[in-house]
Scaffold this motif. Sequence first.
Motif, PDB file in Angstrom:
ATOM      1  N   THR A  24     -10.057  40.758   6.861  1.00 34.27           N
ATOM      2  CA  THR A  24     -10.059  39.333   6.514  1.00 34.27           C
ATOM      3  C   THR A  24     -10.588  38.459   7.644  1.00 34.27           C
ATOM      4  OG1 THR A  24      -7.781  39.047   7.273  1.00 34.27           O
ATOM      5  CG2 THR A  24      -8.102  39.634   4.950  1.00 34.27           C
ATOM      6  N   GLN A  25     -11.127  39.085   8.697  1.00 34.97           N
ATOM      7  CA  GLN A  25     -11.610  38.360   9.872  1.00 34.97           C
ATOM      8  C   GLN A  25     -10.491  37.572  10.551  1.00 34.97           C
ATOM      9  OE1 GLN A  25     -14.991  38.689  11.164  1.00 34.97           O
ATOM     10  NE2 GLN A  25     -14.496  40.434   9.889  1.00 34.97           N
ATOM     11  N   GLY A  26      -9.274  38.126  10.493  1.00 31.65           N
ATOM     12  CA  GLY A  26      -8.114  37.519  11.131  1.00 31.65           C
ATOM     13  C   GLY A  26      -7.973  37.955  12.575  1.00 31.65           C
ATOM     14  N   TRP A  27      -6.827  37.647  13.158  1.00 27.78           N
ATOM     15  CA  TRP A  27      -6.542  37.989  14.553  1.00 27.78           C
ATOM     16  C   TRP A  27      -5.107  38.497  14.643  1.00 27.78           C
ATOM     17  CZ3 TRP A  27      -2.740  35.319  17.298  1.00 27.78           C
ATOM     18  CH2 TRP A  27      -2.234  34.189  16.656  1.00 27.78           C
ATOM     19  N   TRP A  28      -4.787  39.117  15.767  1.00 29.98           N
ATOM     20  CA  TRP A  28      -3.458  39.684  15.980  1.00 29.98           C
ATOM     21  C   TRP A  28      -2.991  39.418  17.406  1.00 29.98           C
ATOM     22  CZ3 TRP A  28      -7.759  42.679  14.768  1.00 29.98           C
ATOM     23  CH2 TRP A  28      -8.379  43.298  15.855  1.00 29.98           C
ATOM     24  N   PHE A  29      -1.686  39.583  17.600  1.00 27.69           N
ATOM     25  CA  PHE A  29      -1.103  39.454  18.930  1.00 27.69           C
ATOM     26  C   PHE A  29      -1.023  40.834  19.574  1.00 27.69           C
ATOM     27  CE2 PHE A  29       2.863  38.541  21.592  1.00 27.69           C
ATOM     28  CZ  PHE A  29       2.133  38.049  22.645  1.00 27.69           C
ATOM     29  N   HIS A  30      -0.175  41.715  19.061  1.00 27.39           N
ATOM     30  CA  HIS A  30      -0.086  43.090  19.544  1.00 27.39           C
ATOM     31  C   HIS A  30      -0.256  44.047  18.376  1.00 27.39           C
ATOM     32  CE1 HIS A  30       2.334  41.390  23.086  1.00 27.39           C
ATOM     33  NE2 HIS A  30       1.195  41.843  23.561  1.00 27.39           N
ATOM     34  N   VAL A  40      -3.314  51.328  11.866  1.00 26.02           N
ATOM     35  CA  VAL A  40      -3.078  50.356  12.934  1.00 26.02           C
ATOM     36  C   VAL A  40      -2.869  48.999  12.276  1.00 26.02           C
ATOM     37  CG1 VAL A  40      -4.031  49.207  14.965  1.00 26.02           C
ATOM     38  CG2 VAL A  40      -4.416  51.659  14.631  1.00 26.02           C
ATOM     39  N   GLY A  41      -1.706  48.404  12.571  1.00 25.19           N
ATOM     40  CA  GLY A  41      -1.356  47.093  12.030  1.00 25.19           C
ATOM     41  C   GLY A  41      -0.870  46.178  13.135  1.00 25.19           C
ATOM     42  N   CYS A  42      -0.803  44.907  12.840  1.00 24.18           N
ATOM     43  CA  CYS A  42      -0.352  43.942  13.840  1.00 24.18           C
ATOM     44  C   CYS A  42       1.174  43.836  13.852  1.00 24.18           C
ATOM     45  CB  CYS A  42      -1.010  42.587  13.600  1.00 24.18           C
ATOM     46  SG  CYS A  42      -0.768  41.872  11.959  1.00 24.18           S
ATOM     47  N   CYS A  43       1.696  43.389  14.977  1.00 23.06           N
ATOM     48  CA  CYS A  43       3.134  43.314  15.214  1.00 23.06           C
ATOM     49  C   CYS A  43       3.775  42.168  14.437  1.00 23.06           C
ATOM     50  CB  CYS A  43       3.406  43.149  16.707  1.00 23.06           C
ATOM     51  SG  CYS A  43       2.920  41.526  17.356  1.00 23.06           S
ATOM     52  N   ASP A  44       5.097  42.099  14.473  1.00 22.08           N
ATOM     53  CA  ASP A  44       5.828  41.062  13.760  1.00 22.08           C
ATOM     54  C   ASP A  44       5.673  39.675  14.362  1.00 22.08           C
ATOM     55  OD1 ASP A  44       6.631  42.827  11.844  1.00 22.08           O
ATOM     56  OD2 ASP A  44       8.692  43.005  12.552  1.00 22.08           O
ATOM     57  N   SER A  45       5.187  39.563  15.583  1.00 20.66           N
ATOM     58  CA  SER A  45       4.896  38.246  16.144  1.00 20.66           C
ATOM     59  C   SER A  45       3.570  37.705  15.606  1.00 20.66           C
ATOM     60  CB  SER A  45       4.834  38.299  17.671  1.00 20.66           C
ATOM     61  OG  SER A  45       6.093  38.614  18.199  1.00 20.66           O
ATOM     62  N   SER A  46       2.715  38.587  15.112  1.00 23.28           N
ATOM     63  CA  SER A  46       1.428  38.198  14.537  1.00 23.28           C
ATOM     64  C   SER A  46       1.650  37.541  13.179  1.00 23.28           C
ATOM     65  CB  SER A  46       0.537  39.423  14.350  1.00 23.28           C
ATOM     66  OG  SER A  46       0.301  40.074  15.574  1.00 23.28           O
ATOM     67  N   GLN A  47       0.704  36.714  12.778  1.00 27.88           N
ATOM     68  CA  GLN A  47       0.826  36.035  11.488  1.00 27.88           C
ATOM     69  C   GLN A  47       0.909  37.009  10.314  1.00 27.88           C
ATOM     70  OE1 GLN A  47      -2.478  33.173  11.675  1.00 27.88           O
ATOM     71  NE2 GLN A  47      -0.880  31.608  11.684  1.00 27.88           N
ATOM     72  N   GLY A  48       0.109  38.078  10.348  1.00 21.57           N
ATOM     73  CA  GLY A  48       0.061  39.003   9.224  1.00 21.57           C
ATOM     74  C   GLY A  48       1.227  39.968   9.133  1.00 21.57           C
ATOM     75  N   GLN A  49       1.818  40.321  10.241  1.00 19.96           N
ATOM     76  CA  GLN A  49       2.923  41.287  10.289  1.00 19.96           C
ATOM     77  C   GLN A  49       2.583  42.548   9.476  1.00 19.96           C
ATOM     78  OE1 GLN A  49       6.146  38.708   8.954  1.00 19.96           O
ATOM     79  NE2 GLN A  49       6.563  38.116  11.065  1.00 19.96           N
ATOM     80  N   HIS A  50       1.363  43.044   9.687  1.00 22.44           N
ATOM     81  CA  HIS A  50       0.854  44.136   8.862  1.00 22.44           C
ATOM     82  C   HIS A  50       1.465  45.500   9.158  1.00 22.44           C
ATOM     83  CE1 HIS A  50      -2.523  41.163   8.188  1.00 22.44           C
ATOM     84  NE2 HIS A  50      -2.000  41.374   6.990  1.00 22.44           N
ATOM     85  N   ALA A  51       1.965  45.746  10.358  1.00 18.54           N
ATOM     86  CA  ALA A  51       2.617  47.036  10.624  1.00 18.54           C
ATOM     87  C   ALA A  51       3.895  47.159   9.793  1.00 18.54           C
ATOM     88  CB  ALA A  51       2.918  47.193  12.116  1.00 18.54           C
ATOM     89  N   THR A  52       4.686  46.098   9.747  1.00 19.00           N
ATOM     90  CA  THR A  52       5.900  46.116   8.934  1.00 19.00           C
ATOM     91  C   THR A  52       5.548  46.193   7.450  1.00 19.00           C
ATOM     92  OG1 THR A  52       7.220  44.961  10.586  1.00 19.00           O
ATOM     93  CG2 THR A  52       7.992  44.829   8.320  1.00 19.00           C
ATOM     94  N   ALA A  53       4.516  45.476   7.032  1.00 20.23           N
ATOM     95  CA  ALA A  53       4.084  45.535   5.637  1.00 20.23           C
ATOM     96  C   ALA A  53       3.674  46.963   5.263  1.00 20.23           C
ATOM     97  CB  ALA A  53       2.937  44.565   5.392  1.00 20.23           C
ATOM     98  N   HIS A  54       3.022  47.667   6.185  1.00 17.83           N
ATOM     99  CA  HIS A  54       2.630  49.059   5.943  1.00 17.83           C
ATOM    100  C   HIS A  54       3.872  49.923   5.736  1.00 17.83           C
ATOM    101  CE1 HIS A  54       0.360  52.802   6.243  1.00 17.83           C
ATOM    102  NE2 HIS A  54       1.231  53.207   7.155  1.00 17.83           N
ATOM    103  N   TYR A  55       4.885  49.750   6.566  1.00 17.83           N
ATOM    104  CA  TYR A  55       6.142  50.497   6.394  1.00 17.83           C
ATOM    105  C   TYR A  55       6.750  50.214   5.020  1.00 17.83           C
ATOM    106  CZ  TYR A  55      11.172  51.170   6.482  1.00 17.83           C
ATOM    107  OH  TYR A  55      12.462  51.500   6.139  1.00 17.83           O
ATOM    108  N   LYS A  56       6.817  48.955   4.645  1.00 20.48           N
ATOM    109  CA  LYS A  56       7.428  48.586   3.359  1.00 20.48           C
ATOM    110  C   LYS A  56       6.647  49.146   2.181  1.00 20.48           C
ATOM    111  CE  LYS A  56       9.724  44.442   5.053  1.00 20.48           C
ATOM    112  NZ  LYS A  56       9.730  42.957   5.050  1.00 20.48           N
ATOM    113  N   ALA A  57       5.326  49.220   2.302  1.00 16.74           N
ATOM    114  CA  ALA A  57       4.482  49.726   1.211  1.00 16.74           C
ATOM    115  C   ALA A  57       4.485  51.245   1.119  1.00 16.74           C
ATOM    116  CB  ALA A  57       3.054  49.215   1.380  1.00 16.74           C
ATOM    117  N   THR A  58       4.600  51.920   2.264  1.00 14.14           N
ATOM    118  CA  THR A  58       4.438  53.377   2.280  1.00 14.14           C
ATOM    119  C   THR A  58       5.714  54.148   2.569  1.00 14.14           C
ATOM    120  OG1 THR A  58       3.948  53.445   4.645  1.00 14.14           O
ATOM    121  CG2 THR A  58       2.057  53.138   3.131  1.00 14.14           C
ATOM    122  N   GLY A  59       6.672  53.517   3.238  1.00 15.39           N
ATOM    123  CA  GLY A  59       7.872  54.227   3.674  1.00 15.39           C
ATOM    124  C   GLY A  59       7.663  55.014   4.952  1.00 15.39           C
ATOM    125  N   HIS A  60       6.494  54.922   5.564  1.00 18.96           N
ATOM    126  CA  HIS A  60       6.250  55.609   6.841  1.00 18.96           C
ATOM    127  C   HIS A  60       7.087  54.899   7.898  1.00 18.96           C
ATOM    128  CE1 HIS A  60       1.983  56.912   5.340  1.00 18.96           C
ATOM    129  NE2 HIS A  60       2.961  57.441   4.622  1.00 18.96           N
TER     130      HIS A  60
END
Length: 117
Positions: A24-30, A40-60
């Motif tokens: 999405t041409q976004g940015w991340w913190f960590h 590879v996803g962004c941390c919970d301090s990032s706007q997207g919080q994609h690492a946590t979203a990946h866990y919730k979607a996959t159970g990994h």
Amino acid sequence: MTGNTAFDPTVPPSGTGCVECEATQGWWFHLRRCALCGHVGCCDSSQGQHATAHYKATGHPVVQSFEPGEDWLWDYAADDVRESGPRLAEPTSHPVSQPVPGPAGRVPADWVSLLHR
């Protein structure tokens, strides 16, 4: 805590930045790397919080920091730091030359005010 079924040490990371932010041409913190599939996803301090979203979607359940010089693990299922696990496939962090926050050219000037706390 989650057992070693949360790890696949043969799988490389999905890239050098957050998969969803890159799309999405976004940015991340960590960055965080899934210990099972390499996402590879962004941390919970990032706007997207994609690492946590990946866990919730996959159970990994386990991620490792994808920051240079860091090797700590977070176990979402246990909601706790995990002290050890198998060494994951290289690379174990984004390039040292990649800025934090990142990527270069996409981080807004007011990024600090946009972090989740």
